[in-house]
Write a protein that holds these residues in place. Sequence first.
Motif, PDB file in Angstrom:
ATOM      1  N   THR A   1      -9.163  40.954   9.703  1.00 59.22           N
ATOM      2  CA  THR A   1     -10.125  40.284  10.583  1.00 59.22           C
ATOM      3  C   THR A   1      -9.987  38.774  10.472  1.00 59.22           C
ATOM      4  O   THR A   1      -9.957  38.062  11.479  1.00 59.22           O
ATOM      5  N   VAL A   2      -9.876  38.277   9.239  1.00 62.33           N
ATOM      6  CA  VAL A   2      -9.746  36.829   9.028  1.00 62.33           C
ATOM      7  C   VAL A   2      -8.407  36.326   9.574  1.00 62.33           C
ATOM      8  O   VAL A   2      -8.353  35.273  10.217  1.00 62.33           O
ATOM      9  N   LEU A   3      -7.335  37.061   9.334  1.00 60.80           N
ATOM     10  CA  LEU A   3      -6.034  36.645   9.876  1.00 60.80           C
ATOM     11  C   LEU A   3      -6.069  36.570  11.403  1.00 60.80           C
ATOM     12  O   LEU A   3      -5.554  35.613  11.990  1.00 60.80           O
ATOM     13  N   ASP A   4      -6.691  37.546  12.034  1.00 59.44           N
ATOM     14  CA  ASP A   4      -6.825  37.518  13.501  1.00 59.44           C
ATOM     15  C   ASP A   4      -7.643  36.313  13.947  1.00 59.44           C
ATOM     16  O   ASP A   4      -7.294  35.631  14.919  1.00 59.44           O
ATOM     17  N   ARG A   5      -8.740  36.040  13.236  1.00 50.89           N
ATOM     18  CA  ARG A   5      -9.593  34.903  13.583  1.00 50.89           C
ATOM     19  C   ARG A   5      -8.830  33.583  13.417  1.00 50.89           C
ATOM     20  O   ARG A   5      -8.912  32.686  14.265  1.00 50.89           O
ATOM     21  N   LEU A   6      -8.074  33.463  12.316  1.00 53.07           N
ATOM     22  CA  LEU A   6      -7.289  32.247  12.096  1.00 53.07           C
ATOM     23  C   LEU A   6      -6.214  32.077  13.155  1.00 53.07           C
ATOM     24  O   LEU A   6      -5.918  30.956  13.579  1.00 53.07           O
ATOM     25  N   GLU A   7      -5.657  33.185  13.618  1.00 56.12           N
ATOM     26  CA  GLU A   7      -4.653  33.094  14.679  1.00 56.12           C
ATOM     27  C   GLU A   7      -5.294  32.643  15.993  1.00 56.12           C
ATOM     28  O   GLU A   7      -4.742  31.808  16.709  1.00 56.12           O
ATOM     29  N   LYS A   8      -6.475  33.158  16.303  1.00 56.21           N
ATOM     30  CA  LYS A   8      -7.184  32.734  17.520  1.00 56.21           C
ATOM     31  C   LYS A   8      -7.544  31.255  17.466  1.00 56.21           C
ATOM     32  O   LYS A   8      -7.555  30.574  18.489  1.00 56.21           O
ATOM     33  N   LYS A   9      -7.846  30.749  16.266  1.00 57.52           N
ATOM     34  CA  LYS A   9      -8.162  29.330  16.104  1.00 57.52           C
ATOM     35  C   LYS A   9      -6.909  28.458  16.131  1.00 57.52           C
ATOM     36  O   LYS A   9      -7.006  27.232  16.163  1.00 57.52           O
ATOM     37  N   GLY A  10      -5.726  29.077  16.074  1.00 57.37           N
ATOM     38  CA  GLY A  10      -4.479  28.327  16.099  1.00 57.37           C
ATOM     39  C   GLY A  10      -4.014  27.848  14.740  1.00 57.37           C
ATOM     40  O   GLY A  10      -3.108  27.016  14.653  1.00 57.37           O
ATOM     41  N   PHE A  11      -4.603  28.368  13.661  1.00 62.47           N
ATOM     42  CA  PHE A  11      -4.250  27.916  12.306  1.00 62.47           C
ATOM     43  C   PHE A  11      -3.079  28.690  11.711  1.00 62.47           C
ATOM     44  O   PHE A  11      -2.418  28.206  10.791  1.00 62.47           O
ATOM     45  N   VAL A  12      -2.854  29.911  12.201  1.00 67.06           N
ATOM     46  CA  VAL A  12      -1.691  30.692  11.785  1.00 67.06           C
ATOM     47  C   VAL A  12      -1.067  31.313  13.027  1.00 67.06           C
ATOM     48  O   VAL A  12      -1.721  31.439  14.064  1.00 67.06           O
ATOM     49  N   SER A  13       0.185  31.664  12.911  1.00 67.16           N
ATOM     50  CA  SER A  13       0.844  32.449  13.946  1.00 67.16           C
ATOM     51  C   SER A  13       1.446  33.670  13.264  1.00 67.16           C
ATOM     52  O   SER A  13       1.680  33.668  12.055  1.00 67.16           O
ATOM     53  N   SER A  14       1.664  34.722  14.050  1.00 63.81           N
ATOM     54  CA  SER A  14       2.218  35.937  13.466  1.00 63.81           C
ATOM     55  C   SER A  14       3.469  36.354  14.208  1.00 63.81           C
ATOM     56  O   SER A  14       3.693  35.972  15.359  1.00 63.81           O
ATOM     57  N   TYR A  15       4.269  37.128  13.533  1.00 62.91           N
ATOM     58  CA  TYR A  15       5.484  37.680  14.110  1.00 62.91           C
ATOM     59  C   TYR A  15       5.792  38.973  13.368  1.00 62.91           C
ATOM     60  O   TYR A  15       5.304  39.196  12.259  1.00 62.91           O
ATOM     61  N   MET A  16       6.580  39.817  13.983  1.00 66.81           N
ATOM     62  CA  MET A  16       6.922  41.088  13.365  1.00 66.81           C
ATOM     63  C   MET A  16       8.199  40.934  12.551  1.00 66.81           C
ATOM     64  O   MET A  16       9.211  40.435  13.042  1.00 66.81           O
ATOM     65  N   GLY A  17       8.105  41.347  11.281  1.00 64.95           N
ATOM     66  CA  GLY A  17       9.265  41.334  10.403  1.00 64.95           C
ATOM     67  C   GLY A  17      10.103  42.579  10.636  1.00 64.95           C
ATOM     68  O   GLY A  17       9.767  43.431  11.462  1.00 64.95           O
TER      69      GLY A  17
ATOM     70  N   THR B   1       0.439  27.189  10.966  1.00 64.11           N
ATOM     71  CA  THR B   1       0.875  26.288  12.038  1.00 64.11           C
ATOM     72  C   THR B   1       0.611  24.840  11.626  1.00 64.11           C
ATOM     73  O   THR B   1      -0.018  24.579  10.590  1.00 64.11           O
ATOM     74  N   ALA B   2       1.043  23.911  12.450  1.00 60.98           N
ATOM     75  CA  ALA B   2       0.762  22.492  12.192  1.00 60.98           C
ATOM     76  C   ALA B   2      -0.749  22.254  12.154  1.00 60.98           C
ATOM     77  O   ALA B   2      -1.252  21.520  11.300  1.00 60.98           O
ATOM     78  N   GLU B   3      -1.480  22.900  13.063  1.00 50.20           N
ATOM     79  CA  GLU B   3      -2.940  22.760  13.087  1.00 50.20           C
ATOM     80  C   GLU B   3      -3.555  23.358  11.817  1.00 50.20           C
ATOM     81  O   GLU B   3      -4.514  22.827  11.266  1.00 50.20           O
ATOM     82  N   GLY B   4      -2.984  24.443  11.339  1.00 49.97           N
ATOM     83  CA  GLY B   4      -3.439  25.038  10.087  1.00 49.97           C
ATOM     84  C   GLY B   4      -3.191  24.119   8.905  1.00 49.97           C
ATOM     85  O   GLY B   4      -4.029  24.012   8.005  1.00 49.97           O
ATOM     86  N   SER B   5      -2.059  23.443   8.899  1.00 48.54           N
ATOM     87  CA  SER B   5      -1.762  22.462   7.838  1.00 48.54           C
ATOM     88  C   SER B   5      -2.775  21.326   7.867  1.00 48.54           C
ATOM     89  O   SER B   5      -3.229  20.863   6.816  1.00 48.54           O
ATOM     90  N   ASN B   6      -3.136  20.881   9.075  1.00 42.48           N
ATOM     91  CA  ASN B   6      -4.153  19.840   9.204  1.00 42.48           C
ATOM     92  C   ASN B   6      -5.496  20.320   8.646  1.00 42.48           C
ATOM     93  O   ASN B   6      -6.210  19.567   7.980  1.00 42.48           O
ATOM     94  N   ALA B   7      -5.833  21.578   8.909  1.00 42.63           N
ATOM     95  CA  ALA B   7      -7.090  22.141   8.416  1.00 42.63           C
ATOM     96  C   ALA B   7      -7.088  22.203   6.890  1.00 42.63           C
ATOM     97  O   ALA B   7      -8.085  21.867   6.245  1.00 42.63           O
ATOM     98  N   ILE B   8      -5.971  22.623   6.312  1.00 44.45           N
ATOM     99  CA  ILE B   8      -5.869  22.669   4.844  1.00 44.45           C
ATOM    100  C   ILE B   8      -6.053  21.281   4.263  1.00 44.45           C
ATOM    101  O   ILE B   8      -6.789  21.092   3.287  1.00 44.45           O
ATOM    102  N   GLU B   9      -5.411  20.298   4.845  1.00 49.22           N
ATOM    103  CA  GLU B   9      -5.524  18.919   4.351  1.00 49.22           C
ATOM    104  C   GLU B   9      -6.966  18.412   4.475  1.00 49.22           C
ATOM    105  O   GLU B   9      -7.489  17.770   3.568  1.00 49.22           O
ATOM    106  N   PHE B  10      -7.616  18.717   5.599  1.00 46.86           N
ATOM    107  CA  PHE B  10      -8.997  18.301   5.805  1.00 46.86           C
ATOM    108  C   PHE B  10      -9.912  18.916   4.746  1.00 46.86           C
ATOM    109  O   PHE B  10     -10.741  18.227   4.145  1.00 46.86           O
TER     110      PHE B  10
END
Length: 110
Positions: free
Chosen positions: A48-64, A81-90
């Motif tokens: 649920t959290v991974l899906d939410r973070l993806e919707k917020k643009g903080f992570v992206s997913s792909y199939m391995g 993602t770059a936006e996720g890196s910004n969030a971590i820094e913030f």
Amino acid sequence: MKSYQLGELEELVLMIVAILNEEAYGIKVMDEIEKQVHRKTNISAIHTVLDRLEKKGFVSSYMGGASAERGGRRKRLFRVTAEGSNAIEFVHQSRNELYNQIPKTMLGYQ
């Protein structure tokens, strides 16, 4: 700097995805949270959290790739993602600023 609103579990999951880098998938994220912060979660909450973070643009997913150990099924992997890196820094900067304002006597220092 832009403000980022993250819940506690969102923050943990985002940081763990960053730590795991190209190896981040649901079960591994859940196991790493338990290992790093001694917090038990369930896989549904992590997904649920991974899906939410993806919707917020903080992570992206792909199939391995498929693996024999998973019965030929593929893993859904995540990366920050770059936006996720910004969030971590913030979050890091905000927490440090708050921590630095705590009087040292409150932390047991004299």
